[in-house]
Design a protein around this motif. Structure first.
Motif, mmCIF file in Angstrom:
data_model
loop_
_atom_site.group_PDB
_atom_site.id
_atom_site.type_symbol
_atom_site.label_atom_id
_atom_site.label_comp_id
_atom_site.label_asym_id
_atom_site.label_seq_id
_atom_site.Cartn_x
_atom_site.Cartn_y
_atom_site.Cartn_z
ATOM 1 N N UNK A 56 52.406 37.905 42.099
ATOM 2 C CA UNK A 56 52.358 37.754 43.555
ATOM 3 C C UNK A 56 52.836 39.045 44.226
ATOM 4 N N UNK A 97 43.128 43.816 43.632
ATOM 5 C CA UNK A 97 42.800 43.339 44.978
ATOM 6 C C UNK A 97 41.698 44.217 45.541
ATOM 7 N N UNK A 98 40.722 43.599 46.183
ATOM 8 C CA UNK A 98 39.694 44.389 46.853
ATOM 9 C C UNK A 98 38.300 43.846 46.635
ATOM 10 N N UNK A 150 41.333 30.059 49.894
ATOM 11 C CA UNK A 150 39.969 30.582 49.733
ATOM 12 C C UNK A 150 40.055 31.734 48.751
ATOM 13 N N UNK A 174 39.332 40.789 43.599
ATOM 14 C CA UNK A 174 39.403 39.549 44.381
ATOM 15 C C UNK A 174 39.961 39.769 45.770
ATOM 16 N N UNK A 175 39.634 38.793 46.628
ATOM 17 C CA UNK A 175 40.313 38.655 47.921
ATOM 18 C C UNK A 175 40.682 37.180 48.049
ATOM 19 N N UNK A 176 41.919 36.912 48.413
ATOM 20 C CA UNK A 176 42.362 35.523 48.476
ATOM 21 C C UNK A 176 43.196 35.248 49.718
ATOM 22 N N UNK A 177 42.901 34.099 50.323
ATOM 23 C CA UNK A 177 43.712 33.538 51.406
ATOM 24 C C UNK A 177 44.415 32.344 50.778
ATOM 25 N N UNK A 178 45.730 32.378 50.696
ATOM 26 C CA UNK A 178 46.397 31.239 50.078
ATOM 27 C C UNK A 178 47.849 31.518 49.765
ATOM 28 N N UNK A 217 47.377 33.492 45.023
ATOM 29 C CA UNK A 217 47.268 34.941 44.845
ATOM 30 C C UNK A 217 47.527 35.311 43.376
ATOM 31 N N UNK A 265 57.060 36.814 50.843
ATOM 32 C CA UNK A 265 57.202 38.251 51.068
ATOM 33 C C UNK A 265 58.436 38.583 51.894
ATOM 34 N N UNK A 306 49.357 43.871 54.673
ATOM 35 C CA UNK A 306 49.041 43.802 53.248
ATOM 36 C C UNK A 306 48.339 42.478 52.907
ATOM 37 N N UNK A 307 48.873 41.373 53.458
ATOM 38 C CA UNK A 307 48.277 40.067 53.165
ATOM 39 C C UNK A 307 46.908 39.921 53.819
ATOM 40 N N UNK A 354 44.855 42.365 54.392
ATOM 41 C CA UNK A 354 43.915 43.178 53.611
ATOM 42 C C UNK A 354 43.452 42.407 52.378
ATOM 43 N N UNK A 355 44.265 41.467 51.951
ATOM 44 C CA UNK A 355 43.939 40.670 50.773
ATOM 45 C C UNK A 355 43.137 39.419 51.148
ATOM 46 N N UNK A 356 43.097 39.101 52.449
ATOM 47 C CA UNK A 356 42.491 37.832 52.879
ATOM 48 C C UNK A 356 40.993 37.961 53.126
#
Lengths: 128, 390
Positions: A13, A19-20, A39, A57-61, A66, B312, B377-378, B380-382
């Protein structure tokens, strides 16, 4: 301890791998929805030998979402598409030193994201 | 590492003065307050003194209207079940709001299983209860209305004076869960003309496991704990003397400092929120802009999920919370934000900052320094963020 994250989960985490996005991805998997709180979007790059050479990956959560996203990208890299299909949600969770019971669905989501990306790759390949 | 605790609606740090007041009752003054001898009398005197202080903070007409309990949850259980059971012959209908604490909602659910009918009135986008709906819903069989004084998640302060008037005009008992309000904003049971009010010790720098229920004289209520004649026959069990003394001390200090402290906290709270709005885009304030607890600001960060923000911030020594999905062991989005009509996707990234007397402007500056890069940062990850940018 119930409800607490393992060291490994927290490590992924804190420093999520891969990431990307992959602009010329061979396959993209999209799973989850914001109402449920998770997501995941998973990108894979597959070479002519059916080997997954890159994954992002890209993650909302939450923290577990993550961490499982990060772990699944690590697990698939270097594997063939057929090998990647055998990666289960349990394998992802185990690689993270386990997940709190209430967060196991995050590992399911990671497995589904991977399957979805591979399906997308297969569909594209058929068309080509 | 710097530590900034901003989860004071969950619990507060006990004050030194409170602990100092309590300690003798764990050591030398150990008598049972029901005993006639000197050991007992000393304990009894301390309880009487604490009851006076709590009555003073709540504005009770008489000290006998204060019953000590094990906390806010017990006070809520006692009020709701106690009134429902006492008034069973009169009716079976209870009205509450959709944004109450679990201690109210689950007590109501329990009563529904016993055959009572419960109606949950709705709130507007700021979290204010619909008084017109309350008026419409009160029927012949209605025996109790229970509406919280201030919401724990978003801090919205409810129009309790009007709500109580509506209930009283129809001859219906009125209870308020004032756990988040007492000690933070002026609260006076007499001028509000309410029958029952719950409070808790650990939200006002007092001990955990201590609370009180205000029960207006002549209010019919069935005790929920059977045993000896403690607490005017309303709540059996040998008194937790040290806890009661601590609650009394906390109440005394809260009353003395409330006016200055609420002004100071409002300033800090607004400084924090303004700082966030000027540094981070796509955010929303959850809760009423003005009618809100001086110490509470709940901010929704679009495209994000709350737990990842909390973890975080925790790594940077900042403690906050969320009413959303993950933290409380429930995966459901916040029932409060949902009732306020917040878009389900946006309820996920809501963070509650709740301040205390220990917080300073430096603490807020630290949050304002640490938070923006975390959100960036978060985001950019979303996968949602890029959509939002388009």
């Amino acid at each position: 301890m119930e409800g607490q994250y393992s060291e490994k989960v927290m490590e992924h985490f804190r420093n999520p791998r891969n990431v990307g996005e992959i602009p010329d991805a061979s396959g993209i998997g999209n799973v989850g929805n914001p109402v449920c709180g998770d997501i995941m979007r998973l990108y894979i790059k597959v070479d002519q030998n059916e080997v997954i050479t890159d994954a992002k990956f890209k993650t909302f959560g939450c923290g577990a979402a993550i961490a499982t996203s990060s772990m699944v990208t690590e697990l698939v890299k270097g594997k063939t598409v057929q090998e990647a299909l055998t990666i289960s949600n349990r394998a992802v969770a185990e690689a993270l030193g386990g997940l709190p019971k209430i967060k196991m669905h995050c590992s399911v989501l990671a497995e589904e994201a991977l399957r979805s990306a591979i399906d997308d790759y297969m569909a594209k390949k058929k068309k080509a | 590492m710097k530590k900034v605790y901003l989860d004071n609606n969950a619990t507060t740090k006990m004050r030194e003065e409170v602990l100092d007041a309590m300690l003798p009752f764990y050591k030398d003054i150990y008598g049972n307050a029901s005993s006639i001898h000197e050991f007992g009398r000393l304990a009894r005197r301390a309880i009487d003194d604490a009851r006076e202080k709590v009555a003073g903070l709540l504005g009770a007409a008489s000290v006998e209207e204060i019953v000590f309990t094990s906390g806010g949850t017990e006070s809520d259980n006692f009020a709701i079940k106690g009134a429902a059971h006492a008034l069973k012959a009169k009716g079976d209908h209870i009205i509450t709001s959709s944004i109450e604490h679990q201690a109210i909602l689950n007590t109501c659910k329990f009563l529904e299983k016993e055959g009572y009918k419960v109606t949950y009135i709705s709130v507007d986008k700021d979290g204010i209860v619909d008084l017109e709906e309350l008026k419409r819903l009160i029927a012949d069989k209605t025996i109790l209305v229970s509406i919280m004084y201030a919401n724990n998640e978003v801090g919205t302060i409810e129009p309790i004076e009007e709500a109580a008037r509506i209930a009283k005009e129809k001859g219906v008992y009125f209870h308020t869960d004032a756990v988040q309000a007492v000690g933070k904003i002026p609260f006076d049971v007499k001028s509000l003309n309410i029958d029952l009010a719950s409070m808790s010790g650990h939200k006002i720098y007092g001990p955990k496991g201590m609370g009180a229920l205000y029960i207006k004289k002549l209010t019919k209520i069935t005790p929920q704990m059977q045993g000896g004649h403690h607490e005017m026959g309303k709540r059996a069990g040998t008194e937790n003397v040290a806890g009661i003394v601590g609650l009394g001390k906390a109440a005394e200090l809260a009353k003395k400092e409330l006016s200055d402290e609420s002004k100071r906290l409002t300033g800090l709270r607004d400084y924090l929120y303004k700082g966030i709005t000027s540094r981070i885009e796509s955010i929303r304030l959850n809760g009423h802009p003005d009618k809100r607890l001086p110490n509470t600001v709940n901010v929704g960060f679009k495209y994000l999920e709350g737990e990842s923000i909390i973890l975080n911030l925790d790594m940077e020594g900042i403690a906050v919370s969320t009413g959303s999905a993950c933290t409380s062991g429930s995966l459901e989005p916040s029932h409060v934000l949902t009732a306020m009509g917040v878009d389900p996707a946006e309820t996920q990234g809501s963070i509650r900052f709740s301040l205390s007397r220990d917080n300073t402007k430096e603490d807020m500056d630290y949050v304002l320094e640490v938070l923006p890069p975390i959100i960036k940062r978060l985001r950019d990850m979303s996968p949602l963020y890029e959509k939002g940018k388009k």
